[in-house]
Scaffold this motif. Sequence first.
Motif, PDB file in Angstrom:
ATOM      1  N   GLY A  70       0.827  -1.200   0.000  1.00  0.00           N
ATOM      2  CA  GLY A  70       0.000   0.000   0.000  1.00  0.00           C
ATOM      3  C   GLY A  70       0.856   1.242   0.000  1.00  0.00           C
ATOM      4  O   GLY A  70       1.997   1.228  -0.481  1.00  0.00           O
ATOM      5  N   GLN A 176     -12.623  -8.240   4.449  1.00  0.00           N
ATOM      6  CA  GLN A 176     -11.377  -7.874   3.805  1.00  0.00           C
ATOM      7  C   GLN A 176     -10.859  -9.059   3.020  1.00  0.00           C
ATOM      8  O   GLN A 176     -10.368 -10.027   3.596  1.00  0.00           O
ATOM      9  CB  GLN A 176     -10.347  -7.403   4.838  1.00  0.00           C
ATOM     10  N   LEU A 205      -5.627  -6.500   9.273  1.00  0.00           N
ATOM     11  CA  LEU A 205      -5.672  -6.803   7.840  1.00  0.00           C
ATOM     12  C   LEU A 205      -5.670  -5.563   6.953  1.00  0.00           C
ATOM     13  O   LEU A 205      -5.194  -5.623   5.825  1.00  0.00           O
ATOM     14  CB  LEU A 205      -6.917  -7.640   7.518  1.00  0.00           C
ATOM     15  N   ARG A 206      -6.187  -4.459   7.449  1.00  0.00           N
ATOM     16  CA  ARG A 206      -6.214  -3.235   6.637  1.00  0.00           C
ATOM     17  C   ARG A 206      -6.162  -2.021   7.551  1.00  0.00           C
ATOM     18  O   ARG A 206      -6.867  -1.954   8.548  1.00  0.00           O
ATOM     19  CB  ARG A 206      -7.474  -3.179   5.776  1.00  0.00           C
ATOM     20  N   THR A 215      -2.742   4.095   3.042  1.00  0.00           N
ATOM     21  CA  THR A 215      -3.556   2.911   3.314  1.00  0.00           C
ATOM     22  C   THR A 215      -2.715   1.669   3.065  1.00  0.00           C
ATOM     23  O   THR A 215      -2.036   1.567   2.040  1.00  0.00           O
ATOM     24  CB  THR A 215      -4.802   2.878   2.403  1.00  0.00           C
ATOM     25  N   THR A 217      -2.496  -2.797   3.446  1.00  0.00           N
ATOM     26  CA  THR A 217      -3.108  -4.094   3.721  1.00  0.00           C
ATOM     27  C   THR A 217      -2.022  -5.046   4.201  1.00  0.00           C
ATOM     28  O   THR A 217      -0.862  -4.949   3.789  1.00  0.00           O
ATOM     29  CB  THR A 217      -3.804  -4.673   2.484  1.00  0.00           C
ATOM     30  N   SER A 219      -1.001  -9.196   4.948  1.00  0.00           N
ATOM     31  CA  SER A 219      -1.334 -10.568   4.574  1.00  0.00           C
ATOM     32  C   SER A 219      -0.155 -11.482   4.895  1.00  0.00           C
ATOM     33  O   SER A 219       0.894 -11.029   5.377  1.00  0.00           O
ATOM     34  CB  SER A 219      -1.679 -10.645   3.080  1.00  0.00           C
TER      35      SER A 219
END
Length: 245
Positions: A70, A176, A205-206, A215, A217, A219
Amino acid sequence: MIAIDHGRTRRTTLVATICALAVAGAALLTGCGGDDPDAGTNGVGKLPPDRIQAKTRAAADTARAVRLSGTVVTSGLTYTLDMRLKSGGGTGSVTSKGGTFRLLRVGKQLYLKADADFWHHSGDTSAAGKLDDKYVKVPQGDPAYRKFSGFTDKDVLLGGLLTLHGKLAAAGHHDQAGTRTIRITGDNGSGGTLDVSLDGTPYPLRLVRAGSAGTLTFSDWGKDFPAAEPAKSETVDYGRQLPGS
């Protein structure tokens, strides 16, 4: 002799079967969620927002590795990140002002890899060909080391990111990338928003940072990845302050 109404018996059996299926279906729906959005989850959605934030921070701290992607806005510059991080180092790409370079940190040693155009625009036209697509050792005293090593440090980067500002509040259940989440906010969103997984470990997660500062994310929580020093044939030791530092 008593006469048996077989038609009535069949109707009674059919009605009983339908009722049993209806009851079973209602129970199944309740078990899968029904009116309770937290049914079948890890339970953090029922906690106060400060407890949710504390649990997701603890989960992130103890995770072996993570991938984040991001944008981050800092010192007036926007960086687009795609990084994989763990306690011993990190690797990935960074894009800023149209230029993209790769970062690799193993222990305390930081490497930067970019093409000739990047080095040319950084101010070193004479060495651009030599540095093209090579891992360049970044001296620890160089401003570039202080500036970019944080992008490869899991503890430093997440420690600075996963904090919402202002009064915390829950902002409902969301999704998400196919994973159920609970969202918490700081000052109704102006202090940032964070989506936390309701499935399994409550990983973040976000994240939408406060003040339009990017912003991100998250994972691949806990998934290890190789991070080894590059071969000598792939490495150049610049030996002094990097161009454009």
